[in-house]
Design an enzyme around this catalytic site. Sequence first.
Site, PDB file in Angstrom:
ATOM      1  CB  SER A   1       5.713  43.299  12.076  1.00 27.06           C
ATOM      2  OG  SER A   1       5.246  44.104  11.276  1.00 27.06           O
TER       3      SER A   1
ATOM      4  CG  ASP B   1       2.239  23.136  14.448  1.00 28.87           C
ATOM      5  OD1 ASP B   1       1.902  24.533  14.420  1.00 28.87           O
ATOM      6  OD2 ASP B   1       1.035  22.598  13.410  1.00 28.87           O
TER       7      ASP B   1
ATOM      8  CE1 TYR C   1       3.942  38.520   9.616  1.00 30.93           C
ATOM      9  CE2 TYR C   1       3.864  40.706   9.503  1.00 30.93           C
ATOM     10  CZ  TYR C   1       4.893  39.516   9.828  1.00 30.93           C
ATOM     11  OH  TYR C   1       5.554  39.386  10.079  1.00 30.93           O
TER      12      TYR C   1
ATOM     13  N   GLY D   1      10.389  28.725  16.110  1.00 34.52           N
ATOM     14  CA  GLY D   1      11.296  29.719  14.731  1.00 34.52           C
ATOM     15  C   GLY D   1      12.753  29.759  15.087  1.00 34.52           C
ATOM     16  N   GLY D   2      13.823  29.301  15.979  1.00 33.83           N
ATOM     17  CA  GLY D   2      14.597  30.080  15.613  1.00 33.83           C
ATOM     18  C   GLY D   2      15.795  28.930  14.780  1.00 33.83           C
TER      19      GLY D   2
ATOM     20  CB  ALA E   1      -5.081  40.515  12.160  1.00 32.19           C
TER      21      ALA E   1
ATOM     22  CG  ASN F   1      11.096  34.435  15.782  1.00 35.21           C
ATOM     23  OD1 ASN F   1      11.313  35.383  15.227  1.00 35.21           O
ATOM     24  ND2 ASN F   1      11.593  33.288  14.785  1.00 35.21           N
TER      25      ASN F   1
END
Length: 251
Positions: free
Chosen positions: A143, A63, A156, A13-14, A158, A90
């Site tokens: 997070s 993916d 999210y 996800g960079g 969990a 990430n």
Amino acid sequence: MSDLTGKTAVVTGGNGGLGLGLATGLAAAGADIAIWARNVEKSQAAVETLRKHGVRVEAVACDVGDEAAVVRATAETVEAFGKIDCLVANAGIASADRYVDTSLDEWHRVLRTNLDGTFLTTREVARHMIDRGEGGSMIVLSSTITKYGAAGQAAYAASKSGCAALGRTLAVEMARYRIRCNVLIPGWVATDMNTHLQADERFVDSTTRRTPVRRWATPDEFHSVASFLADPSLTFHTGNEVIVDGGYTIF
């Protein structure tokens, strides 16, 4: 800033948001970068930006919730760069549904990317690092939602709590192979993923007032954080939750 010259880092996800901020920090410190993400066009734009730091950068379509895709991306990266020294897990998505309205499909959709994706990417890269026998560094993104409750964020929360637990487990199990794993817990960061939240003045005001530094962060404030966590000289630093939230979770 740490010196990562000669190292190769994978950032899932960079190609945007905080992921690109972390990738930029690694590139600025001298690391070659492999961007794993689904959006090929967006990844190519990120590649061009990162190459300005004078390092090698390649985009690998992946993916992270697809096991075969992660296995393939790992092999392609190792073939292209010869090794992987650092992984930044990430990639993530969010959801915003009332708990009683959350479908099982939506629950699985979020956990597939956030938790399954972190499991698959760390597992495959760990296999490579163990076989290579030269150690390495993993950075697992969690997070601040793991520290408090948040309505409408069940899936999210969990998934990110699972990522934090997985990161701690990796730190213990991988230590014998000189593979470090730390969990990065960012606070509110202005990124494309939460544009809808930034448009809500009441929400921004509420979260800003709860943040002692009285503002949200920007992705560039994580450049040095990324290079620090990836620094191979910090051989005793593992299993740590690094909270970068402007004091949000202690206020």
